[in-house]
Design a protein around this motif. Structure first.
Motif, PDB file in Angstrom:
ATOM      1  N   GLN A  57      64.634  22.868  27.303  1.00 55.74           N
ATOM      2  CA  GLN A  57      65.619  22.841  25.957  1.00 55.74           C
ATOM      3  C   GLN A  57      66.715  23.285  26.406  1.00 55.74           C
ATOM      4  O   GLN A  57      67.668  23.346  26.152  1.00 55.74           O
ATOM      5  N   ASN A  58      67.295  24.200  27.444  1.00 52.01           N
ATOM      6  CA  ASN A  58      68.241  24.890  27.554  1.00 52.01           C
ATOM      7  C   ASN A  58      69.102  23.932  28.499  1.00 52.01           C
ATOM      8  O   ASN A  58      70.236  23.909  28.471  1.00 52.01           O
ATOM      9  N   TRP A  59      68.247  22.979  28.772  1.00 52.74           N
ATOM     10  CA  TRP A  59      69.382  21.437  29.712  1.00 52.74           C
ATOM     11  C   TRP A  59      69.629  20.220  29.040  1.00 52.74           C
ATOM     12  O   TRP A  59      70.167  19.402  28.563  1.00 52.74           O
ATOM     13  N   VAL A  60      69.524  20.477  27.188  1.00 55.90           N
ATOM     14  CA  VAL A  60      69.423  19.849  26.063  1.00 55.90           C
ATOM     15  C   VAL A  60      71.451  19.612  25.866  1.00 55.90           C
ATOM     16  O   VAL A  60      72.157  20.878  25.430  1.00 55.90           O
ATOM     17  N   GLN A  61      72.128  18.458  25.607  1.00 58.14           N
ATOM     18  CA  GLN A  61      73.267  18.448  25.458  1.00 58.14           C
ATOM     19  C   GLN A  61      73.212  19.142  23.953  1.00 58.14           C
ATOM     20  O   GLN A  61      72.998  18.124  23.241  1.00 58.14           O
ATOM     21  N   PRO A  62      74.229  20.282  23.776  1.00 59.28           N
ATOM     22  CA  PRO A  62      74.133  20.309  22.536  1.00 59.28           C
ATOM     23  C   PRO A  62      75.416  19.617  21.124  1.00 59.28           C
ATOM     24  O   PRO A  62      76.468  19.191  21.986  1.00 59.28           O
ATOM     25  N   ASP A  63      75.136  19.621  20.537  1.00 58.86           N
ATOM     26  CA  ASP A  63      76.332  19.026  18.995  1.00 58.86           C
ATOM     27  C   ASP A  63      77.168  17.405  19.446  1.00 58.86           C
ATOM     28  O   ASP A  63      78.149  17.386  19.883  1.00 58.86           O
ATOM     29  N   VAL A  83      85.226  20.508  37.712  1.00 57.63           N
ATOM     30  CA  VAL A  83      84.905  18.929  38.712  1.00 57.63           C
ATOM     31  C   VAL A  83      83.117  18.500  38.660  1.00 57.63           C
ATOM     32  O   VAL A  83      82.851  19.545  39.086  1.00 57.63           O
ATOM     33  N   VAL A  84      83.371  18.144  38.311  1.00 57.70           N
ATOM     34  CA  VAL A  84      82.009  17.576  37.843  1.00 57.70           C
ATOM     35  C   VAL A  84      81.257  16.307  39.117  1.00 57.70           C
ATOM     36  O   VAL A  84      82.067  15.298  38.376  1.00 57.70           O
ATOM     37  N   PRO A  85      81.549  16.201  40.030  1.00 61.37           N
ATOM     38  CA  PRO A  85      81.739  14.856  40.758  1.00 61.37           C
ATOM     39  C   PRO A  85      80.317  13.291  40.200  1.00 61.37           C
ATOM     40  O   PRO A  85      79.526  13.515  39.720  1.00 61.37           O
ATOM     41  N   LEU A  86      81.383  12.213  39.756  1.00 61.77           N
ATOM     42  CA  LEU A  86      80.374  11.208  39.814  1.00 61.77           C
ATOM     43  C   LEU A  86      80.441  10.353  41.166  1.00 61.77           C
ATOM     44  O   LEU A  86      79.323   9.452  41.056  1.00 61.77           O
ATOM     45  N   GLU A  87      81.469   9.461  41.518  1.00 63.64           N
ATOM     46  CA  GLU A  87      81.356   8.480  42.459  1.00 63.64           C
ATOM     47  C   GLU A  87      82.702   8.692  43.579  1.00 63.64           C
ATOM     48  O   GLU A  87      83.547   9.783  43.223  1.00 63.64           O
ATOM     49  N   GLY A  88      82.256   8.379  44.485  1.00 62.42           N
ATOM     50  CA  GLY A  88      83.580   8.979  45.198  1.00 62.42           C
ATOM     51  C   GLY A  88      82.745   8.545  47.189  1.00 62.42           C
ATOM     52  O   GLY A  88      81.616   8.274  47.583  1.00 62.42           O
ATOM     53  N   THR A  94      86.864   9.531  43.349  1.00 63.42           N
ATOM     54  CA  THR A  94      87.249   8.388  42.130  1.00 63.42           C
ATOM     55  C   THR A  94      87.327   8.553  40.957  1.00 63.42           C
ATOM     56  O   THR A  94      87.482   8.111  40.227  1.00 63.42           O
ATOM     57  N   GLU A  95      85.659   9.260  41.048  1.00 61.96           N
ATOM     58  CA  GLU A  95      85.656   9.500  39.251  1.00 61.96           C
ATOM     59  C   GLU A  95      84.412  10.487  38.911  1.00 61.96           C
ATOM     60  O   GLU A  95      84.290  11.377  40.291  1.00 61.96           O
ATOM     61  N   PHE A  96      84.843  11.763  38.007  1.00 62.79           N
ATOM     62  CA  PHE A  96      84.436  12.822  37.483  1.00 62.79           C
ATOM     63  C   PHE A  96      84.406  12.835  36.024  1.00 62.79           C
ATOM     64  O   PHE A  96      85.118  12.190  36.103  1.00 62.79           O
ATOM     65  N   LEU A  97      83.413  13.886  35.650  1.00 58.49           N
ATOM     66  CA  LEU A  97      83.850  14.564  34.739  1.00 58.49           C
ATOM     67  C   LEU A  97      84.446  15.785  34.996  1.00 58.49           C
ATOM     68  O   LEU A  97      84.166  16.896  36.092  1.00 58.49           O
ATOM     69  N   LEU A  98      85.738  16.401  33.895  1.00 59.20           N
ATOM     70  CA  LEU A  98      86.558  17.649  34.162  1.00 59.20           C
ATOM     71  C   LEU A  98      85.199  18.141  32.596  1.00 59.20           C
ATOM     72  O   LEU A  98      85.401  18.068  31.818  1.00 59.20           O
ATOM     73  N   VAL A  99      85.237  19.444  33.700  1.00 63.08           N
ATOM     74  CA  VAL A  99      84.736  20.849  32.211  1.00 63.08           C
ATOM     75  C   VAL A  99      84.970  22.257  31.775  1.00 63.08           C
ATOM     76  O   VAL A  99      86.080  22.107  33.057  1.00 63.08           O
ATOM     77  N   PRO A 100      85.132  22.145  31.468  1.00 64.14           N
ATOM     78  CA  PRO A 100      85.705  23.891  30.724  1.00 64.14           C
ATOM     79  C   PRO A 100      85.239  25.195  31.571  1.00 64.14           C
ATOM     80  O   PRO A 100      86.138  26.054  31.883  1.00 64.14           O
ATOM     81  N   TYR A 101      84.350  25.132  32.434  1.00 62.63           N
ATOM     82  CA  TYR A 101      84.270  26.086  33.254  1.00 62.63           C
ATOM     83  C   TYR A 101      83.130  25.025  34.221  1.00 62.63           C
ATOM     84  O   TYR A 101      82.004  25.234  34.163  1.00 62.63           O
ATOM     85  N   PHE A 102      83.075  26.675  35.412  1.00 63.62           N
ATOM     86  CA  PHE A 102      82.076  26.125  36.781  1.00 63.62           C
ATOM     87  C   PHE A 102      80.748  26.467  36.559  1.00 63.62           C
ATOM     88  O   PHE A 102      80.327  26.885  35.599  1.00 63.62           O
ATOM     89  N   ALA A 104      79.044  23.764  34.456  1.00 68.56           N
ATOM     90  CA  ALA A 104      78.731  23.141  33.351  1.00 68.56           C
ATOM     91  C   ALA A 104      77.985  21.545  33.842  1.00 68.56           C
ATOM     92  O   ALA A 104      79.391  20.639  34.854  1.00 68.56           O
ATOM     93  N   CYS A 105      77.193  21.718  33.112  1.00 69.77           N
ATOM     94  CA  CYS A 105      76.325  19.611  33.999  1.00 69.77           C
ATOM     95  C   CYS A 105      75.689  20.085  34.957  1.00 69.77           C
ATOM     96  O   CYS A 105      74.926  18.708  34.801  1.00 69.77           O
ATOM     97  N   ILE A 106      75.839  21.134  35.423  1.00 71.26           N
ATOM     98  CA  ILE A 106      74.951  21.125  37.025  1.00 71.26           C
ATOM     99  C   ILE A 106      74.357  22.401  37.095  1.00 71.26           C
ATOM    100  O   ILE A 106      73.289  21.723  37.029  1.00 71.26           O
ATOM    101  N   HIS A 107      74.654  23.786  36.579  1.00 72.13           N
ATOM    102  CA  HIS A 107      74.052  24.754  36.453  1.00 72.13           C
ATOM    103  C   HIS A 107      73.272  25.236  35.612  1.00 72.13           C
ATOM    104  O   HIS A 107      72.447  25.910  35.065  1.00 72.13           O
ATOM    105  N   VAL A 108      73.878  24.826  34.808  1.00 72.19           N
ATOM    106  CA  VAL A 108      73.513  25.123  32.982  1.00 72.19           C
ATOM    107  C   VAL A 108      73.905  24.104  31.940  1.00 72.19           C
ATOM    108  O   VAL A 108      74.738  23.113  32.617  1.00 72.19           O
ATOM    109  N   PRO A 109      73.505  24.647  31.032  1.00 72.70           N
ATOM    110  CA  PRO A 109      73.381  22.816  30.122  1.00 72.70           C
ATOM    111  C   PRO A 109      74.980  22.403  29.959  1.00 72.70           C
ATOM    112  O   PRO A 109      75.844  22.970  29.783  1.00 72.70           O
ATOM    113  N   PRO A 110      75.302  21.606  29.247  1.00 79.79           N
ATOM    114  CA  PRO A 110      76.238  20.362  29.433  1.00 79.79           C
ATOM    115  C   PRO A 110      77.269  20.788  27.990  1.00 79.79           C
ATOM    116  O   PRO A 110      76.379  21.397  26.915  1.00 79.79           O
TER     117      PRO A 110
END
Length: 166
Positions: A57-63, A83-88, A94-102, A104-110
């Protein structure tokens, strides 16, 4: 003759003003993560809830219905983040997610969708270290995107990426 000289000076001043205004209009607007949250919306703070241990449940994206700021649509902006890399490949991303803190989406929930930007950059960009903050400049749009990692509220077509400097 004085009338024409005054008219010429006035026209030159107006022309100079218009040129300087146009150059300012082309400058990207520097924004920050709080600017992606509409005024009055109470945002869930996922960093405080994030845990490296525990149940799934800690890994469910909120809101997932977190609103975006529609006025940003189509604007040229600069936004710092991680950066959270997606393609390259091993050389460029060439494609990534930009997130506000290191992490995010990998070590902690998005974070909520309005705190994630899906970025594409033609030709890719070398990322020296994925642990370092960067600043992405490009045109932001209020479009959703969904991937395996997260649902996203903004998309950006980047024209530049630079290291973040305080």
């Amino acid at each position: 003759m004085q009338y024409f000289q005054k008219l010429t000076v006035v026209c030159l001043v107006i022309f100079s003003f218009v040129l300087s205004f146009n150059s300012l209009a082309n400058e990207p607007k520097e924004i920050f993560w709080e600017d992606l949250i509409p005024k009055g919306h109470v945002q869930i703070d996922t960093q405080e809830q994030a845990s490296h241990e525990g149940t799934e449940q800690n890994w469910v994206q909120p809101d997932l219905d977190a609103p975006v700021v529609k006025e940003l649509n189509g604007q040229s902006v600069s936004l710092p983040g991680f950066v959270v890399p997606l393609e390259g490949d091993s050389e460029v991303i060439t494609e990534f997610l930009l997130v506000p803190y290191f992490g995010a989406c990998i070590h902690v929930p998005p974070p909520p969708p309005n705190q994630i930007v899906h970025v594409t950059i033609k030709g890719g960009v070398p990322i020296e270290s994925l642990y370092d903050a960067i600043v992405v400049t490009g045109v932001i749009n209020t479009e959703t995107w969904s991937g395996e990692i997260a649902q996203v509220g903004y998309k950006m077509t980047a024209v530049g990426v630079a290291p973040f400097e305080l």
